[in-house]
Design a protein around this motif. Structure first.
Motif, mmCIF file in Angstrom:
data_model
loop_
_atom_site.group_PDB
_atom_site.id
_atom_site.type_symbol
_atom_site.label_atom_id
_atom_site.label_comp_id
_atom_site.label_asym_id
_atom_site.label_seq_id
_atom_site.Cartn_x
_atom_site.Cartn_y
_atom_site.Cartn_z
ATOM 1 N N GLY A 293 -47.009 51.305 -7.430
ATOM 2 C CA GLY A 293 -48.164 52.279 -7.920
ATOM 3 C C GLY A 293 -47.676 52.334 -9.559
ATOM 4 N N ASN A 294 -46.199 52.417 -9.753
ATOM 5 C CA ASN A 294 -45.755 52.714 -11.061
ATOM 6 C C ASN A 294 -45.921 51.474 -11.871
ATOM 7 N N LEU A 295 -45.748 50.331 -11.238
ATOM 8 C CA LEU A 295 -46.077 49.057 -11.973
ATOM 9 C C LEU A 295 -47.443 48.826 -12.323
ATOM 10 N N ASP A 296 -48.122 49.082 -11.294
ATOM 11 C CA ASP A 296 -49.853 48.984 -11.602
ATOM 12 C C ASP A 296 -50.271 49.924 -12.549
ATOM 13 N N GLY A 297 -49.623 50.975 -12.717
ATOM 14 C CA GLY A 297 -50.242 51.896 -13.637
ATOM 15 C C GLY A 297 -51.094 53.072 -12.678
#
Length: 123
Positions: free
Chosen positions: A74-78
């Motif tokens: 989720g952090n990578l996805d934004g």
């Protein structure tokens, strides 16, 4: 996003099958007096449990693994944010931008493949 489905399946298999089996074996067979200090207490506790208790603990490890992987994806996805990180990430696989799809694909695979059965986990 067929590539993303195969990536998610590989992540799930590695995290929720291979690694959980590795922890089970390590905790079952490790000598609490000889394992590294970080595992000594957990090894002794794990070995004191009956198999039902051990399986319950393995299920908890699965939940923690999924939650951690989901948060990172989720952090990578934004879709989830990290305090102090202002810029967006961009993730490519085989030249294709997969940013924005990682967390949903991973969690979908977890659900679709039945990594969390409604009944107790049997090993």
């Amino acid at each position: 996003m067929d590539n993303l489905d195969s990536i998610s399946a590989a992540w799930c298999h590695t995290l929720l099958s291979e690694h959980i089996a590795m922890y089970d074996e390590m905790l079952l067979s490790g000598d609490p007096e000889k394992v590294v200090p970080e595992y000594a207490g957990a090894t002794a506790i794990y070995q004191s449990l009956d198999r039902e208790g051990q399986v319950a603990l393995l299920q908890l490890l699965k939940v923690v693994s999924v939650d951690t992987a989901s948060q990172l994806l989720g952090n990578l996805d934004g879709s989830s944010y990290i305090s102090g990180i202002e810029a967006d990430f961009s993730v490519k696989y085989d030249g294709v931008d997969v940013t924005g799809y990682l967390q949903d694909s991973f969690l979908g695979t977890v659900e679709d493949e039945g990594y969390f059965p409604k009944r107790r986990l049997e090993l």
